[in-house]
Enzyme design. Structure first.
Site, PDB file in Angstrom:
ATOM      1  N   TYR A   1       1.569  -6.819  -5.039  1.00 15.85           N
ATOM      2  CA  TYR A   1       2.639  -6.174  -5.521  1.00 15.85           C
ATOM      3  C   TYR A   1       3.007  -4.909  -4.814  1.00 15.85           C
ATOM      4  CZ  TYR A   1      -0.978  -2.950  -8.094  1.00 15.85           C
ATOM      5  OH  TYR A   1      -1.575  -2.056  -8.756  1.00 15.85           O
ATOM      6  N   CYS A   2       4.004  -4.648  -4.740  1.00 16.64           N
ATOM      7  CA  CYS A   2       4.521  -2.897  -4.737  1.00 16.64           C
ATOM      8  C   CYS A   2       5.022  -2.148  -5.462  1.00 16.64           C
ATOM      9  CB  CYS A   2       5.490  -3.269  -3.484  1.00 16.64           C
ATOM     10  SG  CYS A   2       6.706  -3.896  -3.377  1.00 16.64           S
TER      11      CYS A   2
END
Length: 349
Positions: free
Chosen positions: A84-85
């Site tokens: 994830y970012c």
């Protein structure tokens, strides 16, 4: 949101600065760009987006290659990986493509950290209300936290908020050498802890105010605690002073540092009382200082707070601890579990 504990590896692709503010518990930070690179790309993006992306991708490929060798190579192809970012965009896409090409079972977190943060906020308005609470109340130094530890060792479900907050709960409660988590990271750790509990069993918890150091408790948890079964804990003053001497050894060694922390109380407790604290600190009479602080400030302050938040506290069951050693508290914890978890079960039926 996914079952985060089902993954073998969770990769936070954001910069270290973003990760330190908050992250999914258990995630490791394998940034596609570090703090300086992130700032460089962001600055260039304002004037030349294409050049910024070109530099960013160059940094990303270099960093991902290093992370693959140093951190990811140990995982086999059956491992489940989540990346994830910030919003689930370009940074996690770069990681996803690399891992997917290699052949890993990889997912991207839809909405990224921003979506995760919304979910945490939503859950903390709901999840705390799904449990019943056995709330330990009592003046400072009476052994509540030690008793929670003993209860945990005895097999009880324990939520030690001060442990998660890395703070003992008062103005002198900072833990030497350790920083408190940010509010967001505290929320993440708290929700993760709830996921480990069985709603069919009560949670043992210590009565706390809204704030523990610089972090705040969710309203849903405070309200649910105040609706729980309260148990009053107390101990003789010599035992309480000895506990302070053990838990606040840094102040025993430097009592004037303690007075510096308490200087803001001078207008509240009066110049004469504060002067007596000062005299005891300067003369090294730490035992007398600790007792006077408890009797003349902490005990009445705690009493007012408890009556405000738990108006029927005086009708609660009372337990007097005459020994705050690990062995003694272990025996007390065993008997308390047998007695009060039955009461909590009956109340919840």
């Amino acid at each position: 949101m996914r079952d985060f504990q089902s993954y073998d590896l969770i990769i936070d692709a954001r910069s270290p600065r973003e990760y330190e503010e908050d992250h999914i518990p258990g995630a490791i930070n394998l940034p596609v760009v570090d703090n300086d690179e992130y700032a460089e790309v962001g600055t260039l993006h304002r004037t030349d987006p294409m050049a910024a992306y070109q530099i960013g991708v160059c940094y990303s490929l270099k960093n991902i290659a290093r992370h693959l060798q140093q951190h990811v190579a140990q995982y086999n192809r059956k491992s489940r990986i989540l990346v994830y970012c910030f919003r689930g965009g370009k940074r996690s896409r770069l990681w996803f493509d690399a891992l997917d090409t290699i052949g890993y079972r990889v997912d991207r977190l839809e909405g990224g950290w921003k979506g995760y943060r919304r979910w945490v906020n939503e859950q903390l308005t709901i999840v705390p209300r799904n449990y019943r609470y056995l709330v330990l109340s009592g003046p400072t130094g009476c052994g509540k936290t030690r008793l929670l530890t003993a209860l945990h060792k005895a097999g009880a479900q324990v939520l030690d908020l001060e442990d998660i907050a890395v703070h003992r709960g008062s103005v002198i409660g900072a833990v030497p050498g350790r920083e408190q988590p940010t509010q967001k990271l505290f929320d993440s750790f708290l929700l993760r802890k709830f996921s480990e509990f069985d709603p069919a069993k009560p949670i043992w918890i210590e009565a706390e105010s809204k704030k523990i150091g610089k972090v705040q408790l969710p309203d849903a948890l405070l309200e649910s605690m105040r609706d729980g079964t309260t148990i009053s804990i107390d101990a003789a003053m010599p035992q309480r002073v000895q506990l302070w001497r053990e838990d606040y050894r840094h102040f025993e060694e430097d009592p004037l540092a303690l007075l510096t922390r308490l200087a803001y109380l001078r207008p509240l407790i009066g110049g004469q009382e504060f002067a007596e604290w000062q005299r005891l600190a300067e003369s090294g009479q730490v035992t007398e200082l600790f007792e006077r602080l408890m009797r003349n400030h902490y005990d009445p302050t705690y009493r007012r707070s408890m009556l405000r938040n738990y108006p029927e506290i005086d009708a609660s069951p009372k337990i007097e601890l005459d020994d705050l050693s690990t062995e003694a508290l272990s025996r007390v914890a065993q008997s308390m579990r047998l007695e009060f978890e039955v009461i909590a079960a009956a109340r919840g039926a």
